[in-house]
Design a protein around this motif. Structure first.
Motif, PDB file in Angstrom:
ATOM      1  N   ARG A   8       0.830  -1.211   0.000  1.00 16.23           N
ATOM      2  CA  ARG A   8       0.000   0.000   0.000  1.00 16.23           C
ATOM      3  C   ARG A   8       0.861   1.258   0.000  1.00 16.23           C
ATOM      4  N   ILE A   9       1.942   1.245   0.763  1.00 18.69           N
ATOM      5  CA  ILE A   9       2.869   2.384   0.798  1.00 18.69           C
ATOM      6  C   ILE A   9       3.476   2.613  -0.587  1.00 18.69           C
ATOM      7  N   LEU A  97       2.766  16.189   6.250  1.00 19.71           N
ATOM      8  CA  LEU A  97       1.831  16.176   5.133  1.00 19.71           C
ATOM      9  C   LEU A  97       2.261  17.178   4.060  1.00 19.71           C
ATOM     10  N   LEU A  98       2.717  18.356   4.483  1.00 19.02           N
ATOM     11  CA  LEU A  98       3.235  19.328   3.519  1.00 19.02           C
ATOM     12  C   LEU A  98       4.449  18.765   2.788  1.00 19.02           C
ATOM     13  N   GLN A  99       5.320  18.115   3.517  1.00 16.97           N
ATOM     14  CA  GLN A  99       6.515  17.509   2.905  1.00 16.97           C
ATOM     15  C   GLN A  99       6.113  16.518   1.810  1.00 16.97           C
ATOM     16  N   GLU A 270      -3.843   2.603   9.887  1.00 17.87           N
ATOM     17  CA  GLU A 270      -2.711   2.787  10.793  1.00 17.87           C
ATOM     18  C   GLU A 270      -2.613   4.255  11.228  1.00 17.87           C
ATOM     19  N   ASP A 271      -1.787   4.513  12.222  1.00 24.39           N
ATOM     20  CA  ASP A 271      -1.535   5.873  12.694  1.00 24.39           C
ATOM     21  C   ASP A 271      -1.094   6.754  11.527  1.00 24.39           C
ATOM     22  N   ILE A 272      -1.752   7.899  11.358  1.00 25.80           N
ATOM     23  CA  ILE A 272      -1.518   8.726  10.182  1.00 25.80           C
ATOM     24  C   ILE A 272      -0.084   9.241  10.120  1.00 25.80           C
ATOM     25  N   LEU A 273       0.447   9.703  11.233  1.00 26.06           N
ATOM     26  CA  LEU A 273       1.811  10.219  11.219  1.00 26.06           C
ATOM     27  C   LEU A 273       2.800   9.134  10.819  1.00 26.06           C
ATOM     28  N   SER A 274       2.607   7.924  11.333  1.00 34.63           N
ATOM     29  CA  SER A 274       3.506   6.819  10.984  1.00 34.63           C
ATOM     30  C   SER A 274       3.475   6.537   9.489  1.00 34.63           C
ATOM     31  N   LEU A 277       5.298   9.416   7.615  1.00 33.96           N
ATOM     32  CA  LEU A 277       6.750   9.281   7.749  1.00 33.96           C
ATOM     33  C   LEU A 277       7.284   8.222   6.788  1.00 33.96           C
ATOM     34  N   GLU A 278       6.537   7.145   6.630  1.00 30.74           N
ATOM     35  CA  GLU A 278       6.948   6.088   5.708  1.00 30.74           C
ATOM     36  C   GLU A 278       6.854   6.559   4.254  1.00 30.74           C
TER      37      GLU A 278
END
Length: 281
Positions: A8-9, A97-99, A270-274, A277-278
């Motif tokens: 998915r990533i 998210l901006l990144q 899953e956790d959105i920040l995680s 980051l991926e």
């Protein structure tokens, strides 16, 4: 990291790289994931006197509480606005998210009112805050379309609060009709849609129109069923109707959509920040 998650990533990265247009749709779940939560310890730590006096249970329902006097209503709202707009600062989640999209052609539509996109340095001209913004006041009856920055007044209210009340001279009054004022939030039929609001609305509509027939990627974050007609349902409709549109849904509680969109949707619970980051690796 399991293979299904990795797939998915990888697929999401590929869709972002190939997208001609990206629309970010952000609901309350995005800011909650960033730590701006309206209940739990964050609420009890900051509103203990109000909880004891009025039996308040969380910031969302407290916004609709019928306080006995304007001095008490604004004592509450001053802290609510300050905590969620002025004290929190930019968060790591929004910055990531901006990144993720900063090199893309993107637009943001959000029901959040906490200015987190602006604080993370998203360009204001690329943001449509449909439901208003904590940083402004309006006439409670919408007698005119001007909005008023509230930061100095909010700070003064907090500094002079006593026993869950502010002094009467600090209660805001409409400069036109002399009546009550409200935070600029869509909480009743008198919500002010001024020139700036209409300009943002037009810019969003134009962006969507320009994306037709192109590779459009919809990134939906934390959108539930409180006001699904603003982001969730339109995103699902666009995904269904447009051949070149894909939907990436970030939602722990409500990841599923129409079965007709199953092959065009990727869901992350899953956790959105995680996940961000991926994706940014």
């Amino acid at each position: 990291m399991d293979k299904q998650y990795l797939n998915r990533i990888t697929y999401t990265k590929d869709l972002i790289n190939k997208a001609d247009y990206i629309v970010i749709g952000a609901g309350a779940g995005l800011s909650a994931s960033a730590g701006i939560q309206y209940g739990g310890q964050r609420f009890t730590d900051n509103f203990a006197p109000f909880i004891e006096k009025y039996g308040l249970t969380d910031m969302y329902t407290s916004g609709f509480y019928s306080f006995p006097a304007e001095e008490e209503r604004w004592a509450y709202w001053a802290k609510h606005i300050s905590l969620n707009r002025y004290e929190v600062g930019p968060t790591k989640l929004y910055e990531n998210l901006l990144q993720l999209v900063k090199k893309a052609n993107y637009f943001v539509i959000t029901t959040n009112v906490d200015s987190q996109f602006e604080l993370a340095d998203f360009p204001p001209e690329n943001i449509f805050e449909v439901q208003g913004n904590y940083g402004n006041l309006q006439c409670a009856k919408g007698c005119h379309h001007s909005l008023y920055d509230n930061k100095l007044l909010v700070n003064e209210m907090i500094a002079n609060r006593e026993n869950c009340r502010i002094p009467s001279n600090l209660v805001p009054q409409c400069p036109e009709c002399g009546g009550k004022m409200d935070p600029h939030l869509r909480i009743n039929p008198y919500f002010v849609q001024n020139e700036a609001w209409n300009k943002s609305n037009d810019a969003y509509d134009c962006f969507i129109d320009e994306s037709k027939g192109k590779n459009l990627l919809l990134l939906e974050f934390g959108v539930g069923f409180n006001t699904p007609g603003i982001i969730r349902y339109p995103f699902e409709q666009m995904t269904y109707q447009n051949e070149h549109t894909k939907l990436i849904r970030f939602n722990m509680e409500h990841p599923n959509g129409p079965k007709e969109n199953r092959e065009k949707t990727i869901a992350f619970t899953e956790d959105i920040l995680s996940v961000l980051l991926e994706l940014n690796k």
